[in-house]
Design an enzyme around this catalytic site. Structure first.
Site, PDB file in Angstrom:
ATOM      1  N   ASP A   1       1.899   1.554   3.511  1.00 18.19           N
ATOM      2  CA  ASP A   1       2.887   0.775   4.025  1.00 18.19           C
ATOM      3  C   ASP A   1       4.506   0.238   2.330  1.00 18.19           C
ATOM      4  O   ASP A   1       4.639  -0.605   2.079  1.00 18.19           O
ATOM      5  CB  ASP A   1       2.784  -0.362   4.712  1.00 18.19           C
ATOM      6  CG  ASP A   1       2.424   0.156   6.202  1.00 18.19           C
ATOM      7  OD1 ASP A   1       3.011   0.811   6.325  1.00 18.19           O
ATOM      8  OD2 ASP A   1       2.018  -0.232   6.920  1.00 18.19           O
TER       9      ASP A   1
ATOM     10  N   ASP B   1       1.773  -2.927   0.555  1.00 15.68           N
ATOM     11  CA  ASP B   1       3.622  -3.401   0.669  1.00 15.68           C
ATOM     12  C   ASP B   1       3.699  -3.932  -1.144  1.00 15.68           C
ATOM     13  O   ASP B   1       4.097  -4.870  -1.344  1.00 15.68           O
ATOM     14  CB  ASP B   1       3.214  -4.702   1.430  1.00 15.68           C
ATOM     15  CG  ASP B   1       3.439  -5.112   2.925  1.00 15.68           C
ATOM     16  OD1 ASP B   1       2.960  -3.719   3.528  1.00 15.68           O
ATOM     17  OD2 ASP B   1       3.636  -5.792   3.503  1.00 15.68           O
TER      18      ASP B   1
END
Length: 297
Positions: A156, A135
């Site tokens: 991600d 992230d």
């Protein structure tokens, strides 16, 4: 208004004191270790030299809050730099956004650690770096433009619901000790025609071949109202990219998302039934001009 800053000064204190509508903050080379919240419009950060002005902090989602040790920061609260929706017109050039949370050796359950959380419409980044693991770049709201920049992570590491255009960027997937990796997790709203666009980018890695997905569809909280959108075009895809290209997330299939490719090349650019390729005549719907209508960048 122009403000020059050395790394023994607090960027946050300077931002808090700003009362003008157009401010350029020139940052001398150095490491600026602090969490920064920008909630004022039309602020520009300019680094003295590319790669040598580093804004860094080390919170993760599971880090106990210094303000209340009974709580953790959560993903959003872990961000080194946060741009709120009030920071419209933010610009950065030659700035490194870094979260140096010790991901590989940490025993925390929630290891998401954001370098930049961006909710600012018409935000522009040129020659910047975004460093982390899981992230890294939370491109969440508004229209965002990233050019000639470097973004790294392993899971991600580009995610959120922004309408973001990445041009001439190096997208680097860091090797994981176990499991597969994911480049992006868009959470585009269903009524937004465009989510993420990657044009003329380089998707590279130090990982093994066929171990990293381009992306997966994020539906925050499994709530309705999302239809994740991403297109990768005219870009190099290294051998680390999984043959399937895209994966599911929390029960949501990539087949139901708006994930497309066009005119890519490299060992990871494979045409198969799982990877949808747009036609040339469809590309007019995914231009920078269309995405940034009424924004002269």
């Amino acid at each position: 208004m122009l403000i020059q800053v050395n790394n023994d000064e607090s960027i946050q204190n300077i931002i808090d004191s700003i009362q003008h509508h157009q401010v350029v903050i020139y940052l001398k080379n150095g490491i600026y270790r602090e969490k920064i919240l920008i909630d004022k419009p039309n602020i520009t950060l300019v680094g003295e030299e590319k790669g040598k002005v580093i804004l860094v902090w080390s919170d993760a989602s599971g880090t106990l809050m210094r303000e209340d040790s009974a709580k953790t920061y959560g993903t959003s609260g872990s961000a080194t730099v946060t741009l709120t929706s009030n920071a419209k017109g933010f610009k950065a050039e030659n700035i490194v956004f870094k979260n140096d949370f010790g991901y590989p050796k940490s025993f925390l359950k929630d290891k998401q650690a954001v370098a930049l959380k961006n909710d600012a419409d018409k935000s522009l980044f040129i020659g910047c770096e975004f460093l982390g693991y899981q992230d890294t770049l939370y491109a969440n709201k508004g229209r965002q433009y990233y050019k000639d920049s470097y973004i790294e992570g392993n899971v991600d590491f580009i995610f959120g619901g922004a309408q973001a255009y990445f041009e001439n960027c190096n997208i680097f997937s860091k090797k994981r000790d176990e499991g597969v990796g994911y480049v992006m997790a868009p959470s585009t709203l269903y009524n937004q025609e465009i989510g993420y666009i990657f044009n003329n980018c380089k998707f590279d890695s130090d990982g093994e071949s066929n171990t990293i997905f381009i992306g997966r569809p994020w539906h925050p909280g499994k709530r309705a109202g999302y239809n994740p959108s991403a297109i990768v075009m005219n870009s190099y895809l290294g051998s680390h990219i999984k043959e399937e290209g895209w994966d599911s997330m929390s029960g949501f299939s990539p087949d139901d998302a708006r994930f497309y490719e066009y005119n890519n090349y490299g060992e990871g650019s494979i045409v198969n039934i799982k990877r949808r390729v747009l036609l040339k005549e469809e590309m007019k719907n995914y231009s920078k001009e269309k995405l940034f209508e009424n924004w002269n960048i």
